[in-house]
Design a protein around this motif. Sequence first.
Motif, mmCIF file in Angstrom:
data_model
loop_
_atom_site.group_PDB
_atom_site.id
_atom_site.type_symbol
_atom_site.label_atom_id
_atom_site.label_comp_id
_atom_site.label_asym_id
_atom_site.label_seq_id
_atom_site.Cartn_x
_atom_site.Cartn_y
_atom_site.Cartn_z
ATOM 1 N N GLU A 54 0.671 -0.640 0.004
ATOM 2 C CA GLU A 54 -0.265 0.106 0.019
ATOM 3 C C GLU A 54 1.207 1.371 -0.311
ATOM 4 N N VAL A 55 1.840 1.325 0.831
ATOM 5 C CA VAL A 55 2.481 2.603 0.670
ATOM 6 C C VAL A 55 3.213 2.268 -0.334
ATOM 7 N N CYS A 56 3.594 1.649 -0.799
ATOM 8 C CA CYS A 56 4.707 1.596 -2.000
ATOM 9 C C CYS A 56 3.756 2.416 -3.050
ATOM 10 N N ARG A 57 2.946 1.933 -3.182
ATOM 11 C CA ARG A 57 1.572 2.449 -4.313
ATOM 12 C C ARG A 57 1.625 3.457 -4.319
ATOM 13 N N GLN A 58 1.156 4.014 -2.532
ATOM 14 C CA GLN A 58 0.783 6.014 -2.281
ATOM 15 C C GLN A 58 1.717 6.297 -2.521
ATOM 16 N N TRP A 59 3.619 6.290 -2.400
ATOM 17 C CA TRP A 59 4.782 7.009 -1.695
ATOM 18 C C TRP A 59 5.724 6.692 -2.516
ATOM 19 N N PHE A 60 5.253 6.011 -3.223
ATOM 20 C CA PHE A 60 7.187 5.368 -3.833
ATOM 21 C C PHE A 60 6.188 4.925 -5.660
ATOM 22 N N ARG A 61 5.604 5.785 -6.187
ATOM 23 C CA ARG A 61 4.983 5.453 -7.511
ATOM 24 C C ARG A 61 5.631 3.818 -8.062
ATOM 25 N N LEU A 62 4.861 3.246 -6.940
ATOM 26 C CA LEU A 62 3.861 1.843 -7.590
ATOM 27 C C LEU A 62 2.899 1.330 -8.386
ATOM 28 N N PRO A 63 3.273 1.059 -9.794
ATOM 29 C CA PRO A 63 2.224 1.176 -10.481
ATOM 30 C C PRO A 63 1.228 -0.001 -9.684
ATOM 31 N N LEU A 64 -0.434 -0.017 -10.359
ATOM 32 C CA LEU A 64 -1.393 -0.885 -10.260
ATOM 33 C C LEU A 64 -0.970 -1.842 -11.280
ATOM 34 N N ASP A 65 -0.915 -2.999 -10.913
ATOM 35 C CA ASP A 65 -0.667 -4.200 -11.720
ATOM 36 C C ASP A 65 -1.588 -4.258 -13.268
ATOM 37 N N ASP A 66 -0.410 -4.623 -13.791
ATOM 38 C CA ASP A 66 -0.935 -4.645 -15.121
ATOM 39 C C ASP A 66 -0.552 -6.300 -16.442
ATOM 40 N N GLU A 67 -1.165 -6.520 -16.918
ATOM 41 C CA GLU A 67 -0.447 -7.301 -18.159
ATOM 42 C C GLU A 67 1.040 -7.351 -17.445
ATOM 43 N N ARG A 68 2.315 -6.691 -17.586
ATOM 44 C CA ARG A 68 2.720 -7.292 -16.995
ATOM 45 C C ARG A 68 3.629 -7.138 -16.071
ATOM 46 N N LEU A 69 2.468 -7.046 -15.054
ATOM 47 C CA LEU A 69 2.704 -6.651 -13.944
ATOM 48 C C LEU A 69 1.854 -7.476 -12.681
ATOM 49 N N THR A 70 2.765 -8.069 -11.985
ATOM 50 C CA THR A 70 2.073 -8.597 -10.510
ATOM 51 C C THR A 70 2.839 -8.705 -9.356
ATOM 52 N N VAL A 71 2.124 -8.443 -8.447
ATOM 53 C CA VAL A 71 2.429 -7.902 -6.753
ATOM 54 C C VAL A 71 1.253 -8.918 -6.035
ATOM 55 N N ILE A 72 2.515 -9.751 -5.425
ATOM 56 C CA ILE A 72 1.388 -10.739 -5.115
ATOM 57 C C ILE A 72 1.880 -10.527 -2.965
ATOM 58 N N GLU A 73 0.382 -10.074 -2.859
ATOM 59 C CA GLU A 73 0.638 -10.082 -1.357
ATOM 60 C C GLU A 73 0.637 -12.292 -0.629
ATOM 61 N N GLY A 74 1.873 -12.442 -0.301
ATOM 62 C CA GLY A 74 1.484 -13.476 0.238
ATOM 63 C C GLY A 74 3.229 -14.198 0.840
ATOM 64 N N ASP A 75 3.743 -15.114 0.983
ATOM 65 C CA ASP A 75 5.101 -15.523 1.888
ATOM 66 C C ASP A 75 5.878 -16.150 0.784
ATOM 67 N N ALA A 76 6.904 -15.477 0.978
ATOM 68 C CA ALA A 76 7.946 -15.926 -0.507
ATOM 69 C C ALA A 76 8.141 -17.498 -0.117
ATOM 70 N N GLY A 77 8.234 -17.552 0.849
ATOM 71 C CA GLY A 77 8.723 -19.257 1.282
ATOM 72 C C GLY A 77 7.717 -20.187 0.705
ATOM 73 N N LEU A 78 6.853 -19.833 0.389
ATOM 74 C CA LEU A 78 5.345 -21.097 -0.167
ATOM 75 C C LEU A 78 5.218 -20.537 -1.638
ATOM 76 N N TYR A 79 5.878 -19.672 -1.999
ATOM 77 C CA TYR A 79 6.553 -18.793 -3.447
ATOM 78 C C TYR A 79 7.126 -19.927 -3.952
ATOM 79 N N VAL A 80 7.899 -20.191 -3.624
ATOM 80 C CA VAL A 80 8.770 -20.589 -4.197
ATOM 81 C C VAL A 80 8.787 -22.717 -4.335
ATOM 82 N N ARG A 81 7.828 -22.796 -2.983
ATOM 83 C CA ARG A 81 7.452 -24.217 -3.346
ATOM 84 C C ARG A 81 6.556 -24.828 -3.385
ATOM 85 N N GLN A 82 6.021 -23.742 -4.976
ATOM 86 C CA GLN A 82 4.254 -24.238 -5.130
ATOM 87 C C GLN A 82 4.818 -24.990 -6.428
ATOM 88 N N PRO A 83 4.561 -26.345 -6.736
ATOM 89 C CA PRO A 83 4.871 -26.842 -8.333
ATOM 90 C C PRO A 83 4.843 -25.946 -9.373
#
Length: 253
Positions: A101-130
């Motif tokens: 939220e702060v990155c989008r409000q204060w650090f110019r992070l754009p909203l998701d689009d066809e090339r950008l996906t920002v996931i709220e989640g655990d990186a440890g679980l992400y790398v284990r998804q088969p």
Amino acid sequence: MTASTRSRRLPPVTVSESDGVRYLHLGTPWVQGAMRVKKPLHLELEYVQRMMAWMLLREPEVLTEGHAVQLGLGAAAITKFCHRKLRMHTTAVELNPQVIEVCRQWFRLPLDDERLTVIEGDAGLYVRQPELEASADVLCVDLYDHEAASPVLDDESFYRGCHRLLAPGGVMSVNLFGRDASFERSVQRIAAAFGAEAIWVLRPTKEGNTVVLATKELAVPPRAELAARAENIETRFALPAGKWLRMMKRWHP
């Protein structure tokens, strides 16, 4: 634990600003990311610039192709650079919803689009998804908590997950503290997952941040070819790639 309970246990996100640079903090004075307000796509912090040293190890013809993944959003500097400057398909995984939220409000992070996906989640679980095996061509790992003492994910199992996530020919960059006693242990864990011959280490910044590169099924060319690539990167993207090359060396256990 529900998402709302987890959010309450995460440190608060705060923002400060000095001399035209905006900083992100996790409830402490430690800097977790930065952005020059008038140059929002510029990589302000030196260690963040060095995290991009993976660019040296990819052939110029495919440098901006493929999928770039960031584990730990920080102030979204790498995410914005990969998405806007390199125009790569870009995914960022961040545990703390306040950071997003702060990155989008204060650090110019754009909203998701066809090339950008920002996931709220655990990186440890992400790398284990088969289903994500071999889905990343570039992986940048910068996972520190509010105390900024050591990576929050740093065991061999996590790095093996990172190796599985990378496609053949992929490169991972990891931010470690080179002056910390845990540094050598961390590199050994990365080497256990990737192979010792696949590890490169840059010199520490003055703050002690040390970037480690790990490749997957990638033949690194001679120094002369790397020098030509560095010149290309400097010309196209105004990054100090020649300096990276001078401070890069293979890791020896």
